[in-house]
Design a protein around this motif. Structure first.
Motif, short mmCIF file in Angstrom:
data_model
loop_
_atom_site.label_atom_id
_atom_site.label_comp_id
_atom_site.label_asym_id
_atom_site.label_seq_id
_atom_site.Cartn_x
_atom_site.Cartn_y
_atom_site.Cartn_z
N SER A 163 -3.73 -1.59 -2.14
CA SER A 163 -3.61 -0.23 -2.65
C SER A 163 -3.05 -0.29 -4.07
O SER A 163 -2.80 -1.38 -4.62
N SER A 164 -2.84 0.86 -4.67
CA SER A 164 -2.28 0.91 -6.03
C SER A 164 -0.76 1.12 -6.01
O SER A 164 -0.16 1.41 -7.03
N LEU A 165 -0.15 0.94 -4.83
CA LEU A 165 1.30 1.11 -4.69
C LEU A 165 1.94 -0.27 -4.61
O LEU A 165 1.81 -0.98 -3.61
N TYR A 166 2.64 -0.68 -5.69
CA TYR A 166 3.25 -2.01 -5.72
C TYR A 166 4.46 -2.02 -6.64
O TYR A 166 4.68 -1.09 -7.43
N ALA A 191 -11.18 11.05 13.14
CA ALA A 191 -10.57 10.45 14.33
C ALA A 191 -10.58 8.94 14.17
O ALA A 191 -11.32 8.21 14.84
N ASN A 192 -9.76 8.45 13.25
CA ASN A 192 -9.71 7.02 12.94
C ASN A 192 -8.29 6.49 13.09
O ASN A 192 -7.32 7.24 12.98
N ASN A 193 -8.22 5.21 13.36
CA ASN A 193 -6.93 4.54 13.31
C ASN A 193 -6.67 4.06 11.88
O ASN A 193 -7.61 3.72 11.15
N GLY A 194 -5.42 3.99 11.50
CA GLY A 194 -5.11 3.48 10.17
C GLY A 194 -3.78 2.77 10.18
O GLY A 194 -2.89 3.11 10.97
N TRP A 195 -3.64 1.79 9.33
CA TRP A 195 -2.37 1.09 9.26
C TRP A 195 -2.12 0.54 7.85
O TRP A 195 -3.03 0.46 7.03
N ALA A 196 -0.88 0.21 7.60
CA ALA A 196 -0.46 -0.32 6.31
C ALA A 196 0.27 -1.63 6.52
O ALA A 196 1.00 -1.81 7.50
N VAL A 197 0.05 -2.55 5.61
CA VAL A 197 0.64 -3.89 5.68
C VAL A 197 1.28 -4.21 4.32
O VAL A 197 0.70 -3.91 3.28
N TYR A 211 0.27 -6.57 13.74
CA TYR A 211 -0.79 -6.58 12.73
C TYR A 211 -0.63 -5.45 11.73
O TYR A 211 -1.53 -5.16 10.95
N SER A 212 0.52 -4.78 11.76
CA SER A 212 0.77 -3.75 10.75
C SER A 212 2.26 -3.55 10.60
O SER A 212 3.05 -3.83 11.50
N TYR A 243 5.13 -7.15 -4.72
CA TYR A 243 5.06 -6.61 -3.36
C TYR A 243 4.15 -5.39 -3.40
O TYR A 243 4.39 -4.44 -4.15
N ARG A 244 3.12 -5.41 -2.56
CA ARG A 244 2.11 -4.35 -2.60
C ARG A 244 1.78 -3.88 -1.19
O ARG A 244 1.75 -4.69 -0.24
N VAL A 245 1.54 -2.58 -1.05
CA VAL A 245 1.11 -2.01 0.22
C VAL A 245 -0.40 -2.15 0.32
O VAL A 245 -1.13 -1.77 -0.60
N TYR A 246 -0.86 -2.71 1.45
CA TYR A 246 -2.29 -2.83 1.76
C TYR A 246 -2.63 -1.83 2.86
O TYR A 246 -1.75 -1.47 3.67
#
Length: 272
Positions: A163-166, A191-197, A211-212, A243-246
């Motif tokens: 993502s652009s958040l780092y 209606a989707n699943n989503g996660w951040a790493v 996994y997240s 450090y970046r959020v994926y």
């Protein structure tokens, strides 16, 4: 009798005694340990067998708390006498040299200039208290705020993408911990699943079987929820780290929205 003006200061009734050291000569010893730090020859008067020694002819030298005679004083009881003319508080050295501060207890605090040619300024706070810049365990050594995206990032794969958040930070010590806080909004779009790493450079910081770092499950409807990541890292590095959020999704689309509320990512270096 009356007078005009401020009242005169009180006449002291006691005075501090002259400080001195005495030693026993034995005809062979040339080094003696003083009870105080000495910055130069002129801070003391030196007498051997009641004869004052000259600081100009090399009869003796001083280094910190050691006085060294060019030739060993003869034998005698307290026949070597050192009188302190004044107790120095500070020794001011020319530019590029060390500055030493002496305490009444005999300890020395030394300020050593940087090895580079760059001038450095040490500014003390304008208040009473103790200045603590030591890297004690748990002390926050630096705080860095990362980028603030203005749009949003879209993800359409279960493989995490950047993502652009780092935030970038360079630890001052390899033993330091890096504490990361990140806040954002997740839009499941449908209606989707989503996660951040959270990643450090190209390395995922997931541990164990997880996994997240943040997960949202939209089974039947679109969800827009606030998310956050808190992570304590041990990078063992003094190089610049990013450090970046994926983000990732198991459905067709997921977004990290940065247009609804200002996202934040902050890195703090913590002394180990």
């Amino acid at each position: 009798m009356s007078f005009i003006g401020n009242a005169p200061a009180a006449i002291p009734t006691s005075f501090q005694a002259v400080q001195a050291d005495s030693f026993n000569g034995n005809g062979s010893t040339t080094n003696f340990t003083l009870s105080r730090q000495i910055t130069n020859l002129y801070d003391i008067e030196v007498l051997v067998d009641n004869v004052q020694q000259s600081p100009y002819d090399g009869s003796y030298s001083v280094n910190g708390t050691t006085i060294t005679f060019s030739s060993a004083p003869g034998s005698g009881t307290n026949n070597i006498y050192i009188v302190y003319r004044d107790h120095p508080i500070t020794s001011i050295a020319p530019k590029g040299q060390e500055i030493e501060l002496f305490s009444s207890g005999g300890g020395t605090f030394t300020i050593t200039p940087a090895s580079s040619a760059t001038d450095r300024t040490l500014t003390l706070p304008d208040s009473a208290g103790t200045v603590d810049t030591l890297q004690r365990a748990g002390n926050v050594l630096q705080v860095v705020k990362g980028t603030v995206p203005t749009a949003y990032d879209t993800f359409s794969s279960a493989t995490p993408a950047a993502s652009s958040l780092y935030v970038d930070i360079t630890p001052s010590s390899a033993s330091s911990k890096i504490y990361i806080t990140a806040s954002f909004h997740v839009d499941t779009v449908g209606a989707n699943n989503g996660w951040a790493v959270l990643f450090r450079d190209s390395t995922s910081l997931l541990t164990g079987t997880a996994y997240s770092n943040f997960y949202v499950n939209a089974i039947t409807i679109r969800l827009l929820v606030g998310g956050s990541i808190l992570y304590l890292d041990s990078p063992n590095s003094t190089s610049s780290l990013r450090y970046r959020v994926y983000g990732a999704t198991s459905g067709s689309s997921m977004q990290l929205r940065h247009d609804l509320q200002t996202p934040q990512i902050i890195a703090m270096e913590i002394a180990a």
